[in-house]
Design a protein around this motif. Structure first.
Motif, short mmCIF file in Angstrom:
data_model
loop_
_atom_site.label_atom_id
_atom_site.label_comp_id
_atom_site.label_asym_id
_atom_site.label_seq_id
_atom_site.Cartn_x
_atom_site.Cartn_y
_atom_site.Cartn_z
N ILE A 35 6.86 7.93 8.38
CA ILE A 35 5.95 7.00 7.74
C ILE A 35 4.54 7.26 8.23
CG2 ILE A 35 7.65 5.18 7.34
CD1 ILE A 35 6.68 3.79 9.87
N ARG A 36 3.56 6.74 7.50
CA ARG A 36 2.16 6.87 7.92
C ARG A 36 1.39 5.64 7.46
NH1 ARG A 36 1.04 12.02 6.10
NH2 ARG A 36 -0.23 12.22 7.92
N VAL A 37 0.29 5.40 8.13
CA VAL A 37 -0.58 4.28 7.80
C VAL A 37 -1.72 4.81 6.95
CG1 VAL A 37 -2.08 2.48 8.71
CG2 VAL A 37 -0.01 3.11 9.95
N VAL A 38 -1.98 4.15 5.83
CA VAL A 38 -3.10 4.51 4.96
C VAL A 38 -3.91 3.26 4.68
CG1 VAL A 38 -1.90 6.44 3.85
CG2 VAL A 38 -1.76 4.18 2.84
N ARG A 39 -5.17 3.45 4.36
CA ARG A 39 -5.98 2.31 3.95
C ARG A 39 -5.53 1.85 2.57
NH1 ARG A 39 -12.20 3.30 5.51
NH2 ARG A 39 -12.35 2.04 3.63
N ALA A 40 -5.65 0.59 2.32
CA ALA A 40 -5.22 0.03 1.04
C ALA A 40 -5.98 0.63 -0.13
CB ALA A 40 -5.37 -1.49 1.05
N ASP A 41 -7.21 1.08 0.11
CA ASP A 41 -7.99 1.73 -0.95
C ASP A 41 -7.82 3.25 -0.94
OD1 ASP A 41 -9.41 2.41 1.32
OD2 ASP A 41 -11.24 1.36 0.74
N LYS A 77 3.77 -7.08 -0.28
CA LYS A 77 3.43 -5.69 0.02
C LYS A 77 4.00 -5.22 1.35
CE LYS A 77 -1.00 -5.65 -2.40
NZ LYS A 77 -2.45 -5.41 -2.21
N GLN A 78 4.84 -6.04 1.97
CA GLN A 78 5.44 -5.76 3.27
C GLN A 78 4.39 -5.44 4.33
OE1 GLN A 78 8.35 -2.75 2.16
NE2 GLN A 78 9.92 -4.32 2.19
N GLN A 79 3.34 -6.23 4.35
CA GLN A 79 2.28 -6.09 5.34
C GLN A 79 2.42 -7.14 6.42
OE1 GLN A 79 -0.97 -6.52 2.43
NE2 GLN A 79 -1.86 -4.70 3.40
N GLY A 80 2.27 -6.70 7.67
CA GLY A 80 2.15 -7.64 8.77
C GLY A 80 0.71 -8.11 8.85
#
Length: 93
Positions: A35-41, A77-80
């Protein structure tokens, strides 16, 4: 050897938690899981975004017995909370 451990472990933690995500959007653990973290934009990750997520966001998510981390269970959106603060998403690579 003790000095190397005392100085090296904090540097390794900082490199894994703050520096690596700035370049690849993922720490070693996220890379292993795929998995990776991306900005919402979907723009480039910045040091400010990573700081907001991993320092401010994680601290606030811990308040209230970690409810900020559990928030992703029922979020659309499964966001913490840390993701909402930094405006990030976690995606599969």
């Amino acid at each position: 050897l003790t000095l190397v451990g005392v100085l090296g472990l904090p540097l390794l933690f900082i490199a894994n938690a703050l520096v690596a995500p700035c370049f690849q959007g993922q720490s070693l653990g996220k890379w292993l899981v795929g998995i990776r973290v991306v900005r919402a934009d979907y723009r480039e990750m910045t040091a400010t975004t990573i700081f907001k997520r991993h320092v401010l966001g994680y601290l606030l998510s811990l308040f209230g017995a970690g409810i900020g981390f559990l928030w992703m269970i029922w979020d659309r959106k499964q966001q913490g909370w840390h993701d909402k603060i930094a405006r990030t998403l976690v995606v599969f690579t």
